[in-house]
Design a protein around this motif. Structure first.
Motif, PDB file in Angstrom:
ATOM      1  N   ARG A  10       6.454 -25.760  13.935  1.00 58.85           N
ATOM      2  CA  ARG A  10       6.173 -24.431  14.486  1.00 58.85           C
ATOM      3  C   ARG A  10       5.611 -23.543  13.385  1.00 58.85           C
ATOM      4  O   ARG A  10       6.097 -23.548  12.254  1.00 58.85           O
ATOM      5  CB  ARG A  10       7.443 -23.824  15.071  1.00 58.85           C
ATOM      6  CG  ARG A  10       8.028 -24.632  16.216  1.00 58.85           C
ATOM      7  CD  ARG A  10       9.334 -24.055  16.711  1.00 58.85           C
ATOM      8  NE  ARG A  10       9.136 -22.846  17.497  1.00 58.85           N
ATOM      9  CZ  ARG A  10      10.119 -22.255  18.187  1.00 58.85           C
ATOM     10  NH1 ARG A  10      11.337 -22.749  18.137  1.00 58.85           N
ATOM     11  NH2 ARG A  10       9.886 -21.166  18.889  1.00 58.85           N
ATOM     12  N   LEU A  11       4.598 -22.756  13.752  1.00 58.43           N
ATOM     13  CA  LEU A  11       4.023 -21.822  12.796  1.00 58.43           C
ATOM     14  C   LEU A  11       5.045 -20.745  12.456  1.00 58.43           C
ATOM     15  O   LEU A  11       5.801 -20.295  13.324  1.00 58.43           O
ATOM     16  CB  LEU A  11       2.761 -21.181  13.379  1.00 58.43           C
ATOM     17  CG  LEU A  11       1.577 -22.100  13.676  1.00 58.43           C
ATOM     18  CD1 LEU A  11       0.431 -21.288  14.283  1.00 58.43           C
ATOM     19  CD2 LEU A  11       1.116 -22.812  12.411  1.00 58.43           C
ATOM     20  N   CYS A  76       6.119 -20.715  29.811  1.00 61.91           N
ATOM     21  CA  CYS A  76       7.060 -19.747  30.377  1.00 61.91           C
ATOM     22  C   CYS A  76       8.503 -20.198  30.215  1.00 61.91           C
ATOM     23  O   CYS A  76       8.837 -21.364  30.431  1.00 61.91           O
ATOM     24  CB  CYS A  76       6.736 -19.548  31.860  1.00 61.91           C
ATOM     25  SG  CYS A  76       7.784 -18.306  32.658  1.00 61.91           S
ATOM     26  N   ALA A  77       9.375 -19.234  29.890  1.00 62.62           N
ATOM     27  CA  ALA A  77      10.788 -19.530  29.657  1.00 62.62           C
ATOM     28  C   ALA A  77      11.627 -19.481  30.921  1.00 62.62           C
ATOM     29  O   ALA A  77      12.797 -19.866  30.898  1.00 62.62           O
ATOM     30  CB  ALA A  77      11.357 -18.546  28.635  1.00 62.62           C
ATOM     31  N   VAL A  78      11.058 -19.007  32.028  1.00 62.75           N
ATOM     32  CA  VAL A  78      11.823 -18.953  33.277  1.00 62.75           C
ATOM     33  C   VAL A  78      12.199 -20.373  33.702  1.00 62.75           C
ATOM     34  O   VAL A  78      11.381 -21.288  33.667  1.00 62.75           O
ATOM     35  CB  VAL A  78      11.013 -18.257  34.385  1.00 62.75           C
ATOM     36  CG1 VAL A  78      11.744 -18.338  35.726  1.00 62.75           C
ATOM     37  CG2 VAL A  78      10.769 -16.792  34.015  1.00 62.75           C
ATOM     38  N   GLU A  79      13.424 -20.552  34.119  1.00 63.84           N
ATOM     39  CA  GLU A  79      13.945 -21.885  34.413  1.00 63.84           C
ATOM     40  C   GLU A  79      13.405 -22.449  35.721  1.00 63.84           C
ATOM     41  O   GLU A  79      13.058 -21.714  36.648  1.00 63.84           O
ATOM     42  CB  GLU A  79      15.478 -21.853  34.456  1.00 63.84           C
ATOM     43  CG  GLU A  79      16.112 -21.598  33.099  1.00 63.84           C
ATOM     44  CD  GLU A  79      17.615 -21.740  33.158  1.00 63.84           C
ATOM     45  OE1 GLU A  79      18.146 -22.185  34.193  1.00 63.84           O
ATOM     46  OE2 GLU A  79      18.266 -21.403  32.154  1.00 63.84           O
ATOM     47  N   LEU A 240       3.917 -16.407  22.511  1.00 62.77           N
ATOM     48  CA  LEU A 240       5.021 -16.785  21.635  1.00 62.77           C
ATOM     49  C   LEU A 240       5.759 -17.954  22.279  1.00 62.77           C
ATOM     50  O   LEU A 240       6.120 -17.895  23.455  1.00 62.77           O
ATOM     51  CB  LEU A 240       5.978 -15.609  21.418  1.00 62.77           C
ATOM     52  CG  LEU A 240       5.396 -14.395  20.700  1.00 62.77           C
ATOM     53  CD1 LEU A 240       6.406 -13.250  20.681  1.00 62.77           C
ATOM     54  CD2 LEU A 240       4.977 -14.756  19.283  1.00 62.77           C
ATOM     55  N   GLN A 241       5.994 -19.000  21.544  1.00 65.57           N
ATOM     56  CA  GLN A 241       6.634 -20.199  22.052  1.00 65.57           C
ATOM     57  C   GLN A 241       8.115 -19.946  22.315  1.00 65.57           C
ATOM     58  O   GLN A 241       8.879 -19.659  21.398  1.00 65.57           O
ATOM     59  CB  GLN A 241       6.467 -21.341  21.043  1.00 65.57           C
ATOM     60  CG  GLN A 241       7.002 -22.675  21.513  1.00 65.57           C
ATOM     61  CD  GLN A 241       6.849 -23.750  20.440  1.00 65.57           C
ATOM     62  OE1 GLN A 241       6.675 -23.458  19.265  1.00 65.57           O
ATOM     63  NE2 GLN A 241       6.926 -25.006  20.857  1.00 65.57           N
ATOM     64  N   PRO A 242       8.555 -20.046  23.587  1.00 71.05           N
ATOM     65  CA  PRO A 242       9.965 -19.748  23.890  1.00 71.05           C
ATOM     66  C   PRO A 242      10.938 -20.763  23.308  1.00 71.05           C
ATOM     67  O   PRO A 242      12.071 -20.419  22.985  1.00 71.05           O
ATOM     68  CB  PRO A 242      10.012 -19.776  25.424  1.00 71.05           C
ATOM     69  CG  PRO A 242       8.595 -19.679  25.877  1.00 71.05           C
ATOM     70  CD  PRO A 242       7.769 -20.296  24.810  1.00 71.05           C
ATOM     71  N   SER A 243      10.533 -22.040  23.227  1.00 70.50           N
ATOM     72  CA  SER A 243      11.411 -23.079  22.695  1.00 70.50           C
ATOM     73  C   SER A 243      10.544 -24.237  22.220  1.00 70.50           C
ATOM     74  O   SER A 243       9.330 -24.275  22.461  1.00 70.50           O
ATOM     75  CB  SER A 243      12.387 -23.569  23.769  1.00 70.50           C
ATOM     76  OG  SER A 243      11.730 -24.462  24.662  1.00 70.50           O
ATOM     77  N   THR A 244      11.161 -25.213  21.592  1.00 68.65           N
ATOM     78  CA  THR A 244      10.407 -26.373  21.119  1.00 68.65           C
ATOM     79  C   THR A 244       9.902 -27.237  22.265  1.00 68.65           C
ATOM     80  O   THR A 244       9.090 -28.131  22.055  1.00 68.65           O
ATOM     81  CB  THR A 244      11.280 -27.238  20.193  1.00 68.65           C
ATOM     82  OG1 THR A 244      12.480 -27.609  20.877  1.00 68.65           O
ATOM     83  CG2 THR A 244      11.626 -26.471  18.922  1.00 68.65           C
TER      84      THR A 244
END
Length: 292
Positions: A10-11, A76-79, A240-244
């Protein structure tokens, strides 16, 4: 899925993306109100970087029809997961919360509900009407999904007369298969065009995330496509990357480059543009609307 050791590094976030998180009694009051009302906000579910600032300023973007989505967009971080029927009391609950917060400009969005016959358009319409009933002098902006191209679903929302209709392109067409595999670039453009055809006085709004690997030429082309679809309100922000498990950031766009894109978009014909690393669809939405 890519093995842990195969994921690209990750940057490191640059200095302009580091900020202090404002908290305090107002932030806690807003968070408590949302929790006690069994409501959802896109601020929380999508891990918006402006959540603390907005809650501390008594603003929030309501997320209706649950907190789980039928699609798996890779940004997207929405589940994604088991879905429940929409709560018939939710429109009234959102209106009551907006009233309690003292809002005069209310932003409502939703998860994508491809499982519902109208994609949830009737829930948007009911929420708009409920807010108008509780805050007669307020304005309502809706950030809607594509309703799978259903023209009647869109008509249902437009006829409820929101003050602004927002639908995000999110990225350039070349990146759709990687970023939004269950969406279609042209379908999103057609939705914006149809909204203007249904009500030429309705301001339409859209946005792009930068930093996913798009070129300057591709950004310009997408902006031109939005103008051709009648869209005049624009947001540009940093992905922005929410998770890996989500798409990596390809590039962090410097603030001065965002400022240049704002100038370019205004010169191209947009009436109002919010452009910056922390800009999101509903960030300072009222200011964009009032100055359009």
């Amino acid at each position: 899925m890519m093995a842990e050791q195969e994921r690209p590094p990750r940057l490191r976030k640059p200095s302009w993306l580091r900020r202090k998180l404002p908290t305090g009694p107002v932030y806690e009051q807003v968070r408590s109100l949302i929790k006690s009302g069994a409501l959802h906000t896109v601020c929380q579910e999508a891990k918006c970087p402006n959540q603390w600032e907005c809650f501390s300023s008594r603003t929030a973007t309501f997320l209706i029809m649950g907190s789980r989505c039928t699609r798996r967009c890779r940004f997207c971080a929405v589940e994604h997961g088991p879905l429940e029927p929409p709560d018939p009391q939710e429109p009234a609950k959102v209106a009551d919360a907006a009233k309690a917060l003292g809002l005069r400009y209310v932003v409502v969005t939703s998860v994508t509900r491809d499982d519902l016959p109208d994609g949830g358009a009737s829930v948007f319409a009911a929420t708009i009407r409920a807010i108008r009933g509780r805050i007669p002098d307020g304005q309502v902006e809706v950030l809607i999904p594509d309703f799978q191209g259903d023209a009647e679903a869109l008509r249902t929302v437009v006829e409820a007369r929101p003050d602004v209709l927002n639908h995000n392109l999110e990225t350039v067409p070349r990146l759709y298969p990687a970023v939004r595999p269950e969406a279609e670039y042209q379908r999103s453009l057609k939705l914006l065009s149809r909204a203007k055809a249904l009500d030429c006085s309705l301001p339409t709004k859209s946005g792009l995330m930068l930093g996913l690997g798009e070129s300057s030429e591709e950004i310009r082309d997408s902006l031109q496509d939005l103008l051709a679809a009648g869209c005049r309100l624009l947001t540009l922000g940093q992905y922005l990357q929410p998770s890996t498990h989500h798409l990596p950031v390809e590039r962090f766009v410097p603030p001065d480059e965002f400022a240049r894109w704002r100038d370019i978009a205004l010169e191209m014909g947009f009436s109002q543009v919010a452009s910056g690393p922390f800009v999101r669809s509903s960030y300072h939405a009222r200011d964009l609307y009032l100055h359009a």
